[in-house]
Write a protein that holds these residues in place. Structure first.
Motif, mmCIF file in Angstrom:
data_model
loop_
_atom_site.group_PDB
_atom_site.id
_atom_site.type_symbol
_atom_site.label_atom_id
_atom_site.label_comp_id
_atom_site.label_asym_id
_atom_site.label_seq_id
_atom_site.Cartn_x
_atom_site.Cartn_y
_atom_site.Cartn_z
ATOM 1 N N GLU A 235 0.919 -1.106 -0.079
ATOM 2 C CA GLU A 235 -0.045 0.010 -0.230
ATOM 3 C C GLU A 235 0.926 1.330 -0.150
ATOM 4 O OE1 GLU A 235 -2.317 0.355 3.394
ATOM 5 O OE2 GLU A 235 -0.853 0.041 4.755
ATOM 6 N N ILE A 236 0.806 2.158 -1.014
ATOM 7 C CA ILE A 236 1.674 3.152 -1.143
ATOM 8 C C ILE A 236 1.209 4.492 -0.420
ATOM 9 C CG2 ILE A 236 2.865 4.665 -2.964
ATOM 10 C CD1 ILE A 236 2.704 2.328 -4.793
ATOM 11 N N VAL A 237 1.965 5.220 0.339
ATOM 12 C CA VAL A 237 1.573 6.388 1.006
ATOM 13 C C VAL A 237 2.609 7.530 0.841
ATOM 14 C CG1 VAL A 237 1.185 7.061 3.235
ATOM 15 C CG2 VAL A 237 0.701 5.043 3.017
ATOM 16 N N ILE A 238 2.258 8.496 0.406
ATOM 17 C CA ILE A 238 2.806 9.777 0.267
ATOM 18 C C ILE A 238 3.038 10.316 1.446
ATOM 19 C CG2 ILE A 238 3.422 12.098 -0.989
ATOM 20 C CD1 ILE A 238 3.867 9.635 -2.860
ATOM 21 N N TYR A 239 3.953 10.636 2.025
ATOM 22 C CA TYR A 239 4.382 11.220 3.513
ATOM 23 C C TYR A 239 5.306 12.317 3.165
ATOM 24 C CZ TYR A 239 4.224 11.595 8.386
ATOM 25 O OH TYR A 239 3.975 11.895 9.654
#
Length: 395
Positions: A235-239
């Motif tokens: 699951e890709i998260v932009i932080y």
């Protein structure tokens, strides 16, 4: 005659020296010629020499019975010693104009300080009134709190202090305790790993030119990384440390297919020692399954989950994201139980991607060697079996 000529030249030189002290030219010329004619008429060379010395040195000439000699010395002395027009009659060095300017400056400073005092007092009073007043319930009555039993002034001061501390904590702490929602349960698909990506200088790079102004360049290999590491593996998260109004349209442009599930901006970071830090413990995910990609070592709270990537400077020939995608996919397909152990190994290298590339080359060579050895053993067994079968057929 020669002596008289020399004395005349000396007297003429004295005239030029007297002019240097701002005596009017006409007066000096008249007086000098008058005394010179008088001295020549008397035939006194000593008198001419004394006249020259008095002009050249500025001293009063010797006393003489001639009233013209005394008048000349007085005129020269009066012309040389002029009163300073800047000095007032009463001996004060400041003129009236300077005094007026100083008084004007003092009045300006006085009213400026008064204005600042009134403004600060007004702002402080408004702050105490707005932040120190008790909260009002739906019925319009004040809500009782821990400060209600105290004196009024103390109540307002303590409520204001508490409000300031709450504001400071809101700036320093993440906007919420759980940055991501709880993992979904079957029959929905929850990827086993979480990939956290920084936006600036990892996926895009800001650049300014005269033709386009400020723009963000897309790094080569972004699409490859998202497609090979997206669901169901990660699951890709932009932080990112960027503001939401800046990063939101950029992410929309990078990910038209919706492979990026979650977006976290500056308000979700923790402000520590003047820097915004990504607190991975607030992600609501198991850190054994979290990989954070960033170029800044100090920007991640959990070093064991941080896989450092070189900062991209806008070079369009860069292929680091392609190698990163292959590396992350290998980790996910290997079903690693704790990704931190893998990151601990690669963190010992200056360039983790180069180390992974070298390990891949060695693994391929070993796999090729094993395959060749298996083929050789298979050929040997086949040759042995053929010999045995032919021997039995002859018998």
């Amino acid at each position: 005659m020669a002596t008289v000529r020399n004395v005349y030249l000396f007297a003429k030189t004295a005239v030029f020296k007297v002019r240097a002290i701002n005596v009017p030219r006409r007066t000096v010329s008249q007086v000098t010629h008058k005394h010179f004619r008088s001295a020549v008429g008397c035939g006194s060379v000593a008198k001419l020499v004394g006249l020259y010395n008095s002009y050249s040195t500025g001293r009063r000439p010797p006393s003489s019975t001639s009233s013209s000699s005394v008048g000349l010395a007085d005129e020269l002395l009066a012309a040389k010693v002029q009163p300073d027009p800047r000095v007032a009659d009463d001996g004060d060095p400041d003129s009236d104009k300077d005094k007026e300017e100083k008084e004007k400056v003092n009045r300006t400073l006085k009213w400026t300080f008064i204005s600042f005092g009134v403004m600060i007092t007004g702002m402080g009073s408004f702050l105490l009134w707005s932040c120190g007043s008790p909260e009002v319930g739906p019925d319009g009555n004040p809500i009782i709190d821990e400060f209600s039993e105290m004196p009024v002034i103390q109540q307002y001061l303590l409520r204001t202090w508490k409000g300031m501390n709450d504001m400071n904590r809101m700036i320093q702490e993440p906007s919420r305790d759980k940055l991501l929602p709880d993992p979904v349960k079957p029959p929905y698909i929850q990827p086993p790993y979480t990939l956290v990506l920084e936006l600036r200088d990892v996926l895009v790079h800001p650049e300014w030119t005269y033709e386009t102004g400020w723009r963000f360049k897309k790094r080569p290999g972004v699409d490859f990384l998202l497609h090979h590491c997206g669901p169901p593996l990660f699951e890709i998260v932009i932080y990112t440390n960027e503001q939401g109004f800046t990063a939101f349209p950029i992410i929309d442009h990078l990910d038209p297919n919706g492979l990026i599930w979650y977006r976290l901006y500056k308000d979700t970071t923790r402000y520590v020692n003047g820097k915004h830090v990504k607190d991975l413990s607030c992600l609501n995910r198991d850190l054994e399954k979290v990989i954070c990609i960033d170029w800044d070592t100090d920007a991640v709270s959990s070093p064991r989950n941080h896989l450092k990537l070189k900062r991209w400077d806008g070079n369009m020939n860069d292929q680091s994201l392609v190698e990163l995608g292959l590396m992350l996919r290998t980790i996910a397909e290997s079903e690693v139980s704790d990704v931190r152990e893998v990151i601990d190994y690669y963190r010992t290298f200056d360039d983790p991607l180069a180390a992974f590339r070298e390990n891949q080359r060695l693994a391929q060579e070993q796999e090729l060697a094993v395959k060749q050895r298996v083929e050789e053993e298979h050929q040997q067994k086949k040759f042995t079996s053929s010999i045995i079968s032919s021997f039995f057929r002859r018998n």
